[in-house]
Design an enzyme around this catalytic site. Structure first.
Site, mmCIF file in Angstrom:
data_model
loop_
_atom_site.group_PDB
_atom_site.id
_atom_site.type_symbol
_atom_site.label_atom_id
_atom_site.label_comp_id
_atom_site.label_asym_id
_atom_site.label_seq_id
_atom_site.Cartn_x
_atom_site.Cartn_y
_atom_site.Cartn_z
ATOM 1 C CB VAL A 127 -47.814 -76.794 -25.232
ATOM 2 C CG1 VAL A 127 -48.818 -78.310 -26.246
ATOM 3 C CG2 VAL A 127 -47.042 -77.040 -25.939
ATOM 4 N N GLY A 182 -59.000 -62.275 -34.482
ATOM 5 C CA GLY A 182 -57.576 -62.303 -33.189
ATOM 6 C C GLY A 182 -56.942 -63.585 -32.758
ATOM 7 C CE LYS A 200 -48.628 -73.488 -29.667
ATOM 8 N NZ LYS A 200 -50.214 -73.264 -30.366
HETATM 9 N N1 HSE Z 1 -51.992 -68.775 -33.547
HETATM 10 C C1 HSE Z 1 -51.878 -69.761 -31.943
HETATM 11 C C2 HSE Z 1 -52.379 -71.262 -31.904
HETATM 12 C C3 HSE Z 1 -51.713 -69.165 -30.838
HETATM 13 O O1 HSE Z 1 -53.536 -70.670 -32.995
HETATM 14 O O2 HSE Z 1 -53.051 -71.946 -31.866
HETATM 15 C C4 HSE Z 1 -51.809 -69.548 -29.355
HETATM 16 O O3 HSE Z 1 -50.636 -71.066 -29.364
#
Ligand code: HSE
Length: 404
Positions: A127, A182, A200
């Protein structure tokens, strides 16, 4: 000496290898001993990697090596990662992970298994990326009854919303940019449809309120329906759209958790949380409100949290008390029926029709009006059901809660 095996050499796993080896000296001091990266497990070949001689493909090499004390799982998902995590814990190895899907769906089972084996299952990185939140919540705020947790829990969607608001990009263009950088998950639907934030908030709720909350118990709405019209209208009301995960403890002990885009006031600290940053606000009965802020995604911020867990296990070999909570169930959660708020509504309707449906509402203006649409903020608080009753007969395009 403590030996570590990293499972999965993707963004997070390679970051963990980099941080563990790059900061060897200072980590050794903090862990009271050397932490050695012994294996990296991945099905792919990495002949040019500086870690090329550490790669293995067969998990049983890690599982059966009594020298391996800590397994770092950065594979992701809840299939292979679940199998390897169970087997590592069964073999008496502590497991550290950034895998929120696994913790949110199997956290109860895995923390119990770790406890029964006298080892740790730690997931600070699951988280908020690099933001310390799991340990502060379970240790530093332990004296409090936690009343509510809410926050910006997904970096990708916060990046997308920031680019829509600041650069006027459409949702699709901003998503493409987030993917190029990314930030987005392999399957961007986990981010944009809110599932990542949902996992989360489940983890935070379990730690704060003591029972497992499953993702399927949490109503989840992403940002894929948010348009530039919504951005414009909310700006004219002095507000910003933010995707929030929220968990509130009711007096009967049940938890009301959900994920949805909200309107937050431009003067709220959440409005200043931009790009890939996350912010998590915790309300405790003794401390009041406390907020945690930082980089919520990315290779090194996430590796920072993973390696901190590795150091914690290494420093407390055989002593660290396990994180755990009670099993979930239907009686752990409550519906959203009682949760009232002010609302932002956009509908294919005239100003008169909107005013008639929502007496006292504040009509909003946008730079490019048109399309036969109008938008407003409701005057008072309504539950979702009450709002829908008011809007019956109107063609509603968007309805978002206001966080007051
Ligand atoms: N894809 C997730 C985000 C990665 O953008 O928060 C981190 O948990």
């Amino acid at each position: 000496m403590v030996n570590v095996a990293v499972l999965g050499f993707g963004t997070v796993g390679s970051g963990v290898a980099e941080v563990l080896t790059g900061h060897e000296g200072s980590i050794e001091r903090k862990a009271d001993g050397l932490i050695r990266l012994k294996y990296i497990l991945d099905v792919r070949e990495f002949p040019d990697s500086p870690f090329a001689d550490l790669f293995v493909k067969d998990f049983s090499v890690v599982e059966n090596d009594p020298e391996v004390d800590i397994v770092v799982e950065t594979i992701g998902g809840a299939t292979v990662a679940l199998d390897f995590t169970r087997r590592a814990l069964e073999a008496g190895k502590s497991v550290v992970t950034s895998n929120k899907e696994l913790v949110a769906t199997k956290g109860y089972e895995l923390t119990q298994l770790a406890k029964s084996k006298g080892v740790c299952y730690l997931f600070e990185a699951s988280v908020g990326g690099g933001i310390p939140i799991i340990r502060p919540l379970s240790q530093c705020l332990a004296a409090n009854e936690i009343l509510e947790i809410y926050g910006i829990l997904n970096g990708t969607t916060n990046y997308i919303l920031t680019r829509m608001i600041r650069a006027g990009l459409t949702f699709e263009a901003a998503l493409a940019e987030a993917q190029e950088k990314g930030y987005a998950e392999r399957d961007p639907s986990a981010d944009v449809e809110g599932h990542d934030a949902c996992r989360k908030i489940c983890i935070l709720a379990a730690i704060a309120f003591g029972r497992h909350i499953y993702p399927e118990q949490v109503p989840t709405q992403g940002i894929d329906g948010v348009t530039l019209a919504d951005v414009d209208y909310t700006e004219s009301a002095g507000k910003k759209i933010k995707l929030l995960g929220r968990a509130i403890r009711r007096e009967d002990g049940r938890v009301c958790a959900y994920v949805a885009p909200h309107l937050v006031d431009q003067s709220s600290p959440l409005a200043g949380v931009e790009d890939v940053f996350n912010a998590i606000s915790v309300r405790g009965d003794a401390i009041g409100d406390v907020m945690f802020y930082g980089r919520g995604a990315g290779k090194l911020p996430t590796a920072s949290a993973v390696v901190a867990d590795v150091i914690d296990v290494a420093r407390n070999m055989g002593h660290r008390k396990a994180l755990s909570w009670e099993p979930g169930g239907e009686d752990a959660v409550c519906g959203m029926d009682a949760l009232a708020s002010r609302w932002y509504v956009r509908a294919k309707a005239t100003a008169e029709a909107l005013r008639a449906a929502l007496p006292g509402c504040k009509l909003l203006a946008r730079r490019e009006s048109g399309g036969g649409e109008c938008a407003c903020l409701t005057e008072g608080e309504l539950t979702q059901e009450e709002l829908e009753r008011h809007l019956a007969g109107l063609e509603q395009s968007s309805a978002l809660r206001v966080l007051d």
